[in-house]
Design an enzyme around this catalytic site. Structure first.
Site, PDB file in Angstrom:
ATOM      1  N   SER A 143      -8.506  -1.435 -10.126  1.00  0.00           N
ATOM      2  CA  SER A 143      -7.644  -0.684 -11.046  1.00  0.00           C
ATOM      3  C   SER A 143      -8.319  -0.570 -12.403  1.00  0.00           C
ATOM      4  CB  SER A 143      -6.311  -1.414 -11.219  1.00  0.00           C
ATOM      5  OG  SER A 143      -5.551  -0.815 -12.249  1.00  0.00           O
ATOM      6  N   TYR A 152      -0.386  -7.898 -21.088  1.00  0.00           N
ATOM      7  CA  TYR A 152       0.916  -8.272 -20.516  1.00  0.00           C
ATOM      8  C   TYR A 152       0.959  -8.175 -18.991  1.00  0.00           C
ATOM      9  CZ  TYR A 152       1.696  -7.388 -25.437  1.00  0.00           C
ATOM     10  OH  TYR A 152       1.553  -7.382 -26.785  1.00  0.00           O
TER      11      TYR A 152
HETATM   12  N1  LIG Z   1      -0.139   3.336  -8.543  1.00  0.00           N
HETATM   13  C1  LIG Z   1      -1.048   3.125  -9.484  1.00  0.00           C
HETATM   14  O1  LIG Z   1      -0.975   3.641 -10.592  1.00  0.00           O
HETATM   15  C2  LIG Z   1      -2.230   2.245  -9.223  1.00  0.00           C
HETATM   16  C3  LIG Z   1      -3.302   2.265 -10.116  1.00  0.00           C
HETATM   17  C4  LIG Z   1      -4.409   1.465  -9.853  1.00  0.00           C
HETATM   18  C5  LIG Z   1      -4.426   0.692  -8.717  1.00  0.00           C
HETATM   19  N2  LIG Z   1      -3.350   0.684  -7.889  1.00  0.00           N
HETATM   20  C6  LIG Z   1      -3.408  -0.113  -6.679  1.00  0.00           C
HETATM   21  O2  LIG Z   1      -3.240   0.785  -5.599  1.00  0.00           O
HETATM   22  C7  LIG Z   1      -2.563   0.128  -4.535  1.00  0.00           C
HETATM   23  C8  LIG Z   1      -1.307   0.878  -4.140  1.00  0.00           C
HETATM   24  O3  LIG Z   1      -0.537   1.194  -5.263  1.00  0.00           O
HETATM   25  P1  LIG Z   1       0.942   1.762  -5.073  1.00  0.00           P
HETATM   26  O4  LIG Z   1       1.377   2.311  -6.364  1.00  0.00           O
HETATM   27  O5  LIG Z   1       1.014   2.613  -3.867  1.00  0.00           O
HETATM   28  O6  LIG Z   1       1.687   0.346  -4.817  1.00  0.00           O
HETATM   29  P2  LIG Z   1       3.075  -0.021  -4.147  1.00  0.00           P
HETATM   30  O7  LIG Z   1       3.473  -1.327  -4.749  1.00  0.00           O
HETATM   31  O8  LIG Z   1       4.011   1.129  -4.194  1.00  0.00           O
HETATM   32  O9  LIG Z   1       2.707  -0.219  -2.600  1.00  0.00           O
HETATM   33  C9  LIG Z   1       2.077  -1.359  -2.142  1.00  0.00           C
HETATM   34  C10 LIG Z   1       2.288  -1.433  -0.639  1.00  0.00           C
HETATM   35  O10 LIG Z   1       1.664  -2.667  -0.216  1.00  0.00           O
HETATM   36  C11 LIG Z   1       2.570  -3.331   0.660  1.00  0.00           C
HETATM   37  N3  LIG Z   1       2.324  -4.761   0.581  1.00  0.00           N
HETATM   38  C12 LIG Z   1       2.620  -5.589  -0.466  1.00  0.00           C
HETATM   39  N4  LIG Z   1       2.290  -6.845  -0.151  1.00  0.00           N
HETATM   40  C13 LIG Z   1       1.778  -6.812   1.110  1.00  0.00           C
HETATM   41  C14 LIG Z   1       1.253  -7.796   1.980  1.00  0.00           C
HETATM   42  N5  LIG Z   1       1.235  -9.091   1.633  1.00  0.00           N
HETATM   43  N6  LIG Z   1       0.790  -7.414   3.183  1.00  0.00           N
HETATM   44  C15 LIG Z   1       0.852  -6.121   3.550  1.00  0.00           C
HETATM   45  N7  LIG Z   1       1.342  -5.135   2.770  1.00  0.00           N
HETATM   46  C16 LIG Z   1       1.804  -5.488   1.568  1.00  0.00           C
HETATM   47  C17 LIG Z   1       3.958  -2.953   0.180  1.00  0.00           C
HETATM   48  O11 LIG Z   1       4.918  -3.136   1.188  1.00  0.00           O
HETATM   49  C18 LIG Z   1       3.758  -1.499  -0.225  1.00  0.00           C
HETATM   50  O12 LIG Z   1       3.998  -0.619   0.852  1.00  0.00           O
HETATM   51  C19 LIG Z   1      -2.354  -1.299  -5.023  1.00  0.00           C
HETATM   52  O13 LIG Z   1      -3.493  -2.075  -4.638  1.00  0.00           O
HETATM   53  C20 LIG Z   1      -2.323  -1.148  -6.522  1.00  0.00           C
HETATM   54  O14 LIG Z   1      -2.638  -2.355  -7.166  1.00  0.00           O
HETATM   55  C21 LIG Z   1      -2.258   1.448  -8.117  1.00  0.00           C
END
Ligand SMILES: NC(=O)c1ccc[n+]([C@@H]2O[C@H](COP(=O)([O-])OP(=O)(O)OC[C@H]3O[C@@H](n4cnc5c(N)ncnc54)[C@H](O)[C@@H]3O)[C@@H](O)[C@H]2O)c1
Length: 253
Positions: A143, A152
């Protein structure tokens, strides 16, 4: 020909959000997908099959070693091989932000367990199948928060910074097996998870994030999927150990 014809991909955390978008994009390029999530991935599977793609869902907890082994077995049972793993599952949406001395210790451990250890356990579970397939591509999800040092949310920042180090170390260990390991590091993407992460500050955060980018609009999931497809495909055959910022030009690595 589709870029990922005859390839098999596991996408963790693919029940919603970015994981679902990655699963759909990889399927659109011909890959068969194992939708792996703690939650039910049936909607993602339905979306892929409605477009003529191949997908099945399995339940996984990436923080649990046996569960990751079962995930790999489910992919082999359904599709016979594993070529691509997207380590997307993470604790993100539900994390409670706080100044670093007030962060919850249990939440810290949980973020490390899922985001860091889960990336290792899921990768470890698939490497032998990738070797047998002649190579593979592991795509870790970091990220902008990690390289910027988002305030934070030090637990999240530390976990996503660890993912960059792991990407480099794994790439060095797995190159001789023709297994490439790269990371994608998006800025805030407009997903349900981001809305939950910022809570009531979501609207304000959107503006601050976009104004910090060179290209001043918020990212949608479709802005990130192309990089993941590229890293999964032979177009990046000699790219490994890299972290690709997808952030509208917020940060140069
Ligand atoms: N959305 C953003 O702005 C953003 C930016 C940078 C990085 N990311 C990264 O991208 C990824 C996805 O982001 P998102 O916004 O879709 O997140 P989200 O929280 O909406 O989705 C995460 C998914 O992972 C699943 N999950 C959580 N813990 C789990 C586990 N122990 N085993 C299996 N599945 C599990 C959840 O059920 C969910 O479906 C994450 O790694 C997040 O850190 C997101």
């Amino acid at each position: 020909m589709a870029q990922l014809q005859d390839k098999v991909a596991i996408v963790t955390g693919a029940a919603r959000g970015l994981g679902r978008a990655y699963a759909e994009a990889l399927a659109a390029e011909g890959a068969a997908i194992l939708v792996a999530d703690l939650n039910d991935g049936a909607d993602t599977v339905a979306a892929i099959t409605a477009q003529g793609g191949r997908a099945v869902a399995t339940t996984v907890d990436v923080a649990d070693a046996d569960s990751c082994v079962a995930m790999a077995a489910a992919a082999l049972e359904a599709f016979g091989r594993i070529d691509i793993l997207v380590n997307n599952a993470a604790l993100y949406a539900g994390l409670k932000g706080a100044r670093f001395e007030h962060l919850d210790e249990k939440q810290w451990d949980a973020a490390m367990n899922v985001n860091v250890k889960g990336t290792w356990l899921a990768s470890r579970a698939v490497v032998q199948a990738m070797r047998e397939a002649g190579g593979g591509s592991i795509i870790n999800v970091s990220s902008l928060a990690a390289v910027f040092g988002l305030p934070y949310g030090l637990d999240y920042v530390a976990s996503k910074a660890a993912v960059i180090g792991m990407t480099r170390g794994m790439a060095r260990e797995l190159g001789s097996d023709n297994i490439r390991v790269n990371a994608v590091a998006p800025s805030a993407v407009m997903t349900e998870g981001t809305e939950e992460f910022f809570g009531e500050k979501f609207e304000k955060a959107k503006g601050v994030i976009a104004s910090g980018q060179l290209i001043k609009r918020n990212l949608e999931p479709s802005d990130v999927t192309g990089t993941v497809v590229y890293l999964a495909s032979d177009h990046s055959a000699l790219v490994t150990g890299q972290t690709h910022m997808v952030d509208g030009g917020s940060w140069f690595l």
